[in-house]
Design a protein around this motif. Sequence first.
Motif, PDB file in Angstrom:
ATOM      1  N   GLN A  67       0.814  -1.216   0.000  1.00 29.35           N
ATOM      2  CA  GLN A  67       0.000   0.000   0.000  1.00 29.35           C
ATOM      3  C   GLN A  67       0.847   1.265   0.000  1.00 29.35           C
ATOM      4  N   ILE A  68       2.026   1.206   0.622  1.00 31.49           N
ATOM      5  CA  ILE A  68       2.884   2.392   0.635  1.00 31.49           C
ATOM      6  C   ILE A  68       3.852   2.402  -0.555  1.00 31.49           C
ATOM      7  N   GLY A  69       3.765   1.385  -1.406  1.00 33.70           N
ATOM      8  CA  GLY A  69       4.589   1.353  -2.614  1.00 33.70           C
ATOM      9  C   GLY A  69       5.995   0.847  -2.416  1.00 33.70           C
ATOM     10  N   ALA A  70       6.212  -0.025  -1.426  1.00 31.23           N
ATOM     11  CA  ALA A  70       7.560  -0.536  -1.156  1.00 31.23           C
ATOM     12  C   ALA A  70       8.151  -1.242  -2.364  1.00 31.23           C
ATOM     13  N   GLN A  71       7.308  -1.864  -3.166  1.00 36.88           N
ATOM     14  CA  GLN A  71       7.780  -2.609  -4.339  1.00 36.88           C
ATOM     15  C   GLN A  71       8.389  -1.706  -5.401  1.00 36.88           C
ATOM     16  N   ASP A  72       8.174  -0.404  -5.300  1.00 38.59           N
ATOM     17  CA  ASP A  72       8.715   0.538  -6.286  1.00 38.59           C
ATOM     18  C   ASP A  72      10.095   1.068  -5.903  1.00 38.59           C
ATOM     19  N   PHE A  73      10.567   0.734  -4.705  1.00 33.84           N
ATOM     20  CA  PHE A  73      11.871   1.216  -4.253  1.00 33.84           C
ATOM     21  C   PHE A  73      12.982   0.293  -4.744  1.00 33.84           C
ATOM     22  N   GLN A  74      14.117   0.895  -5.039  1.00 37.90           N
ATOM     23  CA  GLN A  74      15.300   0.142  -5.434  1.00 37.90           C
ATOM     24  C   GLN A  74      16.188  -0.207  -4.242  1.00 37.90           C
ATOM     25  N   VAL A  75      16.068   0.568  -3.165  1.00 37.36           N
ATOM     26  CA  VAL A  75      16.903   0.384  -1.977  1.00 37.36           C
ATOM     27  C   VAL A  75      16.034   0.458  -0.728  1.00 37.36           C
ATOM     28  N   ALA A  76      16.259  -0.481   0.187  1.00 38.06           N
ATOM     29  CA  ALA A  76      15.538  -0.464   1.463  1.00 38.06           C
ATOM     30  C   ALA A  76      16.503  -0.771   2.599  1.00 38.06           C
ATOM     31  N   VAL A  77      16.273  -0.130   3.736  1.00 39.43           N
ATOM     32  CA  VAL A  77      17.068  -0.372   4.943  1.00 39.43           C
ATOM     33  C   VAL A  77      16.130  -0.889   6.022  1.00 39.43           C
ATOM     34  N   VAL A  78      16.397  -2.096   6.509  1.00 41.20           N
ATOM     35  CA  VAL A  78      15.616  -2.667   7.603  1.00 41.20           C
ATOM     36  C   VAL A  78      16.365  -2.363   8.888  1.00 41.20           C
ATOM     37  N   ALA A  79      15.893  -1.341   9.606  1.00 39.39           N
ATOM     38  CA  ALA A  79      16.595  -0.859  10.798  1.00 39.39           C
ATOM     39  C   ALA A  79      15.981  -1.378  12.088  1.00 39.39           C
ATOM     40  N   VAL A  80      15.083  -2.341  11.973  1.00 38.64           N
ATOM     41  CA  VAL A  80      14.427  -2.923  13.148  1.00 38.64           C
ATOM     42  C   VAL A  80      15.405  -3.855  13.840  1.00 38.64           C
ATOM     43  N   GLY A  81      15.612  -3.675  15.136  1.00 39.04           N
ATOM     44  CA  GLY A  81      16.554  -4.522  15.845  1.00 39.04           C
ATOM     45  C   GLY A  81      16.015  -5.118  17.126  1.00 39.04           C
ATOM     46  N   SER A  82      14.961  -4.540  17.671  1.00 34.49           N
ATOM     47  CA  SER A  82      14.447  -5.001  18.950  1.00 34.49           C
ATOM     48  C   SER A  82      13.794  -6.371  18.852  1.00 34.49           C
ATOM     49  N   SER A  83      13.282  -6.725  17.682  1.00 37.27           N
ATOM     50  CA  SER A  83      12.646  -8.019  17.467  1.00 37.27           C
ATOM     51  C   SER A  83      13.288  -8.703  16.271  1.00 37.27           C
ATOM     52  N   ILE A  84      13.996  -9.798  16.531  1.00 33.39           N
ATOM     53  CA  ILE A  84      14.632 -10.539  15.442  1.00 33.39           C
ATOM     54  C   ILE A  84      13.579 -11.105  14.502  1.00 33.39           C
ATOM     55  N   GLU A  85      12.493 -11.604  15.076  1.00 34.28           N
ATOM     56  CA  GLU A  85      11.422 -12.166  14.253  1.00 34.28           C
ATOM     57  C   GLU A  85      10.867 -11.123  13.286  1.00 34.28           C
ATOM     58  N   ALA A  86      10.610  -9.915  13.794  1.00 36.49           N
ATOM     59  CA  ALA A  86      10.080  -8.851  12.947  1.00 36.49           C
ATOM     60  C   ALA A  86      11.085  -8.472  11.869  1.00 36.49           C
ATOM     61  N   SER A  87      12.369  -8.382  12.237  1.00 40.42           N
ATOM     62  CA  SER A  87      13.423  -8.031  11.292  1.00 40.42           C
ATOM     63  C   SER A  87      13.483  -9.020  10.139  1.00 40.42           C
ATOM     64  N   VAL A  88      13.446 -10.295  10.463  1.00 46.38           N
ATOM     65  CA  VAL A  88      13.523 -11.338   9.440  1.00 46.38           C
ATOM     66  C   VAL A  88      12.273 -11.326   8.564  1.00 46.38           C
ATOM     67  N   LEU A  89      11.100 -11.173   9.169  1.00 48.01           N
ATOM     68  CA  LEU A  89       9.851 -11.170   8.410  1.00 48.01           C
ATOM     69  C   LEU A  89       9.794  -9.976   7.451  1.00 48.01           C
ATOM     70  N   ILE A  90      10.216  -8.805   7.929  1.00 50.02           N
ATOM     71  CA  ILE A  90      10.225  -7.606   7.078  1.00 50.02           C
ATOM     72  C   ILE A  90      11.178  -7.789   5.906  1.00 50.02           C
ATOM     73  N   THR A  91      12.349  -8.341   6.187  1.00 49.18           N
ATOM     74  CA  THR A  91      13.326  -8.591   5.121  1.00 49.18           C
ATOM     75  C   THR A  91      12.758  -9.562   4.092  1.00 49.18           C
ATOM     76  N   ALA A  92      12.116 -10.624   4.568  1.00 46.45           N
ATOM     77  CA  ALA A  92      11.511 -11.595   3.652  1.00 46.45           C
ATOM     78  C   ALA A  92      10.416 -10.944   2.811  1.00 46.45           C
ATOM     79  N   ASN A  93       9.648 -10.044   3.413  1.00 43.17           N
ATOM     80  CA  ASN A  93       8.608  -9.335   2.661  1.00 43.17           C
ATOM     81  C   ASN A  93       9.219  -8.501   1.534  1.00 43.17           C
ATOM     82  N   LEU A  94      10.323  -7.821   1.832  1.00 42.51           N
ATOM     83  CA  LEU A  94      10.980  -6.996   0.818  1.00 42.51           C
ATOM     84  C   LEU A  94      11.553  -7.857  -0.304  1.00 42.51           C
ATOM     85  N   VAL A  95      12.067  -9.032   0.055  1.00 39.13           N
ATOM     86  CA  VAL A  95      12.553  -9.969  -0.965  1.00 39.13           C
ATOM     87  C   VAL A  95      11.394 -10.400  -1.858  1.00 39.13           C
ATOM     88  N   ASP A  96      10.253 -10.721  -1.250  1.00 37.98           N
ATOM     89  CA  ASP A  96       9.075 -11.125  -2.023  1.00 37.98           C
ATOM     90  C   ASP A  96       8.589 -10.009  -2.940  1.00 37.98           C
TER      91      ASP A  96
END
Length: 223
Positions: A67-96
């Motif tokens: 909805q925010i158009g993440a798929q249109d970005f060429q570069v993304a920074v996953v700066a989430v560190g407090s939750s490893i699970e959230a960090s990994v899930l967000i990264t996997a979403n960006l890969v998808d």
Amino acid sequence: MVEQLRSDSPVLVIGLGRFGAACAGELDRLDRDVLAIDDSLDLVQKWSERVTHAVQADARNIEALKQIGAQDFQVAVVAVGSSIEASVLITANLVDLKVPQIWAKAVSQSHGKILARVGANHVIYPEREAGERVAHLVSGRMLDFIRFDDDFVLAKMYPPRFIRGVGLNESGVRSKYNVTVVGVKSPGKPFRYAEATTVVTNHDLIIVSGTNSDIERFASLDR
């Protein structure tokens, strides 16, 4: 192979903690368009006037990212560190979503391995890197220290006595200690590239490159 991207590509920064906020703020100062997102409304409101765009969203939800158009970005920074699970899930979403370059913050070696396996192109260890840097600085031998790759270092320091007052080619820095003086700074002047005939004085600072062990040995010489 990592795709070569334009240096002015907009950047998606996910997570507005200290690391993410610093990254987003510096990118904005570099005149890069930034979309910063966080699930905390307070953090989004705090940073809304400091970056190009700031949006409240839950990046663990791939539909929210779409909805925010993440798929249109060429570069993304996953700066989430407090939750490893959230960090990994967000990264996997960006890969998808097929984001070409994903930089992800890791809080441990195992966390970093997981991020790399799910598809992060670059894994960052800010706490570990900061700790290593501080350890070298508190030793009193170096004024600044940056490590590149596994064993290549740039360090700022005062020059050892034996290289002062003579040309760098005469002092034998590279042949004796396997390090290279790449820059010299005299008081009140900017850094300049070092050349073979450059003469370092008692008041100068130098930038030196080499392996970690060679830099440590060189930094320990008599000042």
